[in-house]
Enzyme design. Structure first.
Site, short mmCIF file in Angstrom:
data_model
loop_
_atom_site.label_atom_id
_atom_site.label_comp_id
_atom_site.label_asym_id
_atom_site.label_seq_id
_atom_site.Cartn_x
_atom_site.Cartn_y
_atom_site.Cartn_z
N VAL A 499 0.82 -1.21 0.00
CA VAL A 499 0.00 0.00 0.00
C VAL A 499 0.86 1.26 0.00
O VAL A 499 2.04 1.23 0.31
CB VAL A 499 -0.96 0.02 1.21
N GLU A 500 0.22 2.39 -0.33
CA GLU A 500 0.87 3.70 -0.42
C GLU A 500 2.05 3.66 -1.39
O GLU A 500 3.07 4.33 -1.19
CB GLU A 500 1.36 4.18 0.96
N GLY A 501 1.93 2.90 -2.46
CA GLY A 501 3.00 2.74 -3.44
C GLY A 501 3.75 1.44 -3.20
O GLY A 501 4.29 1.21 -2.13
#
Length: 828
Positions: A499-501
């Site tokens: 998540v978040e990249g």
């Protein structure tokens, strides 16, 4: 001989002028004075006199702006405009979002240590500390992670209710709007403690407090939007989610296929100007239970209904109720955990323009809004999850390694196990230090690069720590069940990695790709001046750039050749050598990055493995300085001891070794062998000196991890300690405490048995014989027996009725099942 002396004098003067960054005019004067002096004394051979004069004329030419601009700056500016790829609007927004901070100092080649050492950590307020000690403790005790993960696939309703009633979802919303108004540091502490109990519990709390409607409304929302939505978000009546990623969109969030077209439509019986939205989102946390959706999409106005001169607005953000007609929501993904996650679909969803977050004025500003708000997820939430994994693993695995015996020894005494224990200890120290510094930075500014560094490297450290914990606990950790203290954390590690990249792209594209632009003292400004054809401005920047590059090259070579002891340290004492090593590597990073960008230009962006290594160097320097900051902050509070210094040494040595390996790998793989040779001369003329922590240091950390100490409590201060007797971590801690108390007598008994001095097939028989022969006392025998019962129970793994595994959760009472298991295995 006199010619050689003169040559050495020129070289020494040139080195001094560059190393000490003497301004150009003074440098010209010094060079001219030496040239005249040596010429007057007849110390210059004709060839050396001519060479010295040519250098003097070149310096003089560089001091004349008109000459310099025509013959140097103008060609370089043309080259830059021809070779560098054009920067898209979204790339520009991503690079310009947030603020460069300490990472810029590390990139500069000459960090201002005062900026780090004088930076103040955020302190928990009395209200925040009380919340951590009361509400967080309560909800942790209410949560049974195994029940949530395996049986309910959700948090129990009473836990949801408690979270709503106590405003866990409103930590970032300020008190003026009814929220808790906690600092980023406090939010980080709360999420860390929750995650030591249950990752699903922590994720459920952290999402509304990170990238989502709450933060976007606070920063960019209109007053009307705040009045409409914030009260519901505070009370928990509204559960938010944010739709960004989709089947075709992950780390490349700028490639959004989701659209919002400006048009007229019907809303609540009226004809209004609005947006017709079509979207398909995936992997959205809290989506199945969300009542309000933050949505990212590409906005267009083909008929010019808002502005006749504008058609394409780009990425924008809107806030829509989940029950809006055309929205499909409620189904679930199953992302290795019990927290809510699912898809959101929208077909011909019409909403008025006032649903745009911030109103029409913020149309097209969505990407900047999102990038700036990502600091919460990257700088607070995910580092908190990683730190929780470190602290929880450190305590449980350390306790297990002390009470688990093989070949009559605690397994924590075996050197192979000690390698893993040392890594767990040192990396847990790095995690806590990085969490404290990064979260405090978010309180002071909007950092972008350091939060990206924290997200990638801390979640990778999380993965490594838990993997080592699984290796040490082995079969005890493999068998999932309510007795397993780390198994569920191991299962959800990929969530934090993704998540978040996604971590792969975060490392290979973002850290250096974004960091080089934001941290370089000149590059971004030079690109702007070149794009604007501002030759005078470009010339000033390029002159300063060249002077800085020569200075850093001289510093890098000098420190590498004569030792980092020539580098500065802001403090004396045992940590001085760490500061000096970091200063040396900082100079080397500037040189290598500068030459890489000059030689490869836009190609460096596509050579991801090379740029990733440069990002690794910057990241490791940040982690190392976070550890130093943590140590000295504790030192000022009189909380450090020899145990802490050992962990600091391990952490910094680990980071320096990783940074050195990354630089070595970059040089070895640079496509130009000539430039690679030059870089090796400037960076590692005597080879790479940075070695991993020694076995001896690692052994000391491992030994500390299986002992009780003040440092152990400080390092793991955010670990939840359940009062329930059947909690797996509590069982290990209880057995661990008893082991340390009775171990001397226990060791005497075991040695006597091994020598044949004490007889008995079972422990009870051995205790009786041992007391009769006065190897141990009656009191020691009673305590050993009590410890052995606790030890045995703490080592057991779960077994279940097949019906229970198949989903019939009423087929057996888990508490009774555990008791039966204990009784049955003791008989066996």
């Amino acid at each position: 001989m006199i010619t050689l002396i003169a040559l050495v004098a020129f070289v020494a003067l040139g080195w001094a002028l560059v190393f000490f960054a003497i301004p150009l005019i003074q440098s010209i004067g010094a060079w001219a004075a030496l040239w005249v002096l040596l010429l007057a004394f007849g110390a210059l051979a004709p060839w050396l006199a001519v060479l010295g004069l040519l250098v003097l004329l070149a310096l003089a030419a560089c001091a004349i702006p008109a000459v310099r601009m025509r013959w140097l700056s103008a060609p370089v500016m043309r080259y830059m405009n021809e070779t560098l790829p054009p920067m898209s609007a979204t790339e520009r927004e991503a690079i310009e979002a947030g603020e460069p901070w300490w990472e810029a100092e590390l990139f500069s080649g000459r960090p201002d240590w005062r900026r780090l050492l004088e930076f103040d950590y955020t302190e928990l307020s009395e209200r925040e500390r009380r919340f951590l000690d009361e509400e967080v403790e309560t909800v942790c005790e209410m949560t049974n992670d195994w029940q949530a993960d395996f049986e309910l696939k959700d948090l129990p309703e009473e836990v949801w209710r408690y979270l709503r009633d106590n405003r866990f979802f409103a930590m970032l919303i300020d008190e003026a709007h009814g929220g808790l108004g906690f600092s980023a540091y406090a939010q980080s502490a709360v999420v860390t403690k929750l995650a030591t109990r249950s990752v699903s519990l922590a994720v459920t709390v952290m999402v509304p407090n990170s990238l989502g409607p709450g933060e976007l409304l606070l920063k960019y929302g209109t007053e009307a939007q705040k009045a409409q939505w914030l009260p519901g978000l505070v009370s928990g009546r509204e559960i938010p989610c944010f739709g960004l990623t989709g089947p075709e969109v992950g780390s490349d969030a700028t490639a959004l296929p989701d659209t919002g077209v400006v048009c007229h439509g019907d809303h609540e019986g009226e004809r209004v100007l609005g947006l017709r939205l079509n979207f398909s989102k995936r992997w959205i946390t809290l989506a199945p239970v969300a009542t309000v959706i933050g949505l990212a999409f590409r906005m267009s106005d083909p008929d010019g209904l808002i502005d006749p001169d504008k058609r394409d607005y780009g990425i924008s953000c809107a806030l829509i109720p989940a029950n809006t007609r055309g929205v499909s929501i409620g189904r679930r993904h199953y992302p290795s955990g019990a927290f809510m996650n699912g898809p959101i679909l929208g077909r011909d969803v019409f909403v008025p323009l006032d649903h745009l977050i911030g109103g029409v004025a913020m149309a097209g500003q969505g990407w900047r809004m999102l990038v700036e708000c990502l600091s919460a997820g990257r700088g607070i939430s995910l580092p908190a999850l990683a730190t929780a994994a470190g602290q929880g693993t450190y305590r449980s695995v350390g306790a297990y390694a002390r009470i688990r015996r093989q070949f009559r020894l605690p397994i924590g005494r075996f050197e192979g196990v000690q390698e893993a224990l040392a890594r767990i200890a040192g990396k847990t120290y790095l995690l806590e230090a990085s969490r404290a510094l990064t979260a405090s930075a978010v309180d002071h500014l909007t950092p972008s690069v350091v939060t990206t560094i924290a997200k990638y490297h801390m979640t990778e450290l999380m993965r490594q720590v838990i993997n080592d914990g699984m290796d040490v606990m082995s079969g005890r950790a493999v068998q999932l069940g309510p007795r397993n203290p780390i198994g569920l954390s191991y299962k959800v590690v990929p969530v934090a990695i993704t998540v978040e990249g996604a971590n792969i792209l975060t490392r290979s594209l973002m850290i250096f790709g974004q960091g080089a632009m934001r941290c370089h003292p000149f590059l971004l400004k030079e690109m702007r001046a070149a794009a604007d054809q501002d030759l005078a401005g470009f010339d000033r920047l390029l002159s300063a750039h060249i002077g800085t590059a020569l200075n850093r090259a001289a510093r890098s070579f000098t420190f590498a050749l004569f030792g980092a002891n020539l580098a500065r340290s802001p403090l004396k004492g045992p940590t001085a050598r760490h500061f000096q090593a970091i200063e040396r590597l900082s100079a080397s990073l500037f040189v290598v990055a500068d030459l890489a960008m000059a030689s490869l230009g836009g190609e460096l962006k596509r050579r991801e493995k090379l740029s990733a290594r440069l990002g690794d160097v910057l990241s490791q320097l940040y982690l190392a300085t976070a550890a130093l900051k943590h140590y000295h902050a504790r030192q000022r509070a009189s909380e450090v001891d020899e145990d802490e210094r050992l962990h600091l040494d391990w952490a910094v040595q680990h980071c320096l070794h990783a940074a050195g390996e990354a630089l070595e790998g970059f040089i070895r793989n640079h496509p130009s062998r000539a430039l690679a040779a030059l870089l090796r001369l400037l960076v590692f003329p005597r080879g790479n000196p940075y070695q991993p922590p020694s076995d001896r240091l690692g052994g000391r950390l491992a030994a500390l991890s299986i002992e009780r100490s003040e440092f152990r409590e400080r390092l793991t201060w955010l670990t939840f300690r359940s009062k329930r007797g059947d909690d797996p971590a509590t069982q290990l801690e209880r057995a661990f405490a008893l082991c340390l108390e009775i171990e001397p007598a226990y060791e005497r008994l075991l040695k006597a048995v091994a020598k044949g001095e004490v007889a008995g097939a079972t422990l009870i028989e051995q205790l009786r014989d041992g007391t009769s022969k006065r190897v141990i006392s009656e009191e020691e025998a009673r305590r050993i027996e009590a410890f052995d019962a606790e030890r045995f129970e703490a080592l057991l793994t779960d077994d279940f009725d097949p019906a229970y595994i198949a989903g019939d959760y009423q087929s057996e009472n888990l508490g009774q099942q555990l008791a039966n298991t204990l009784s049955r295995q003791r008989v066996d």
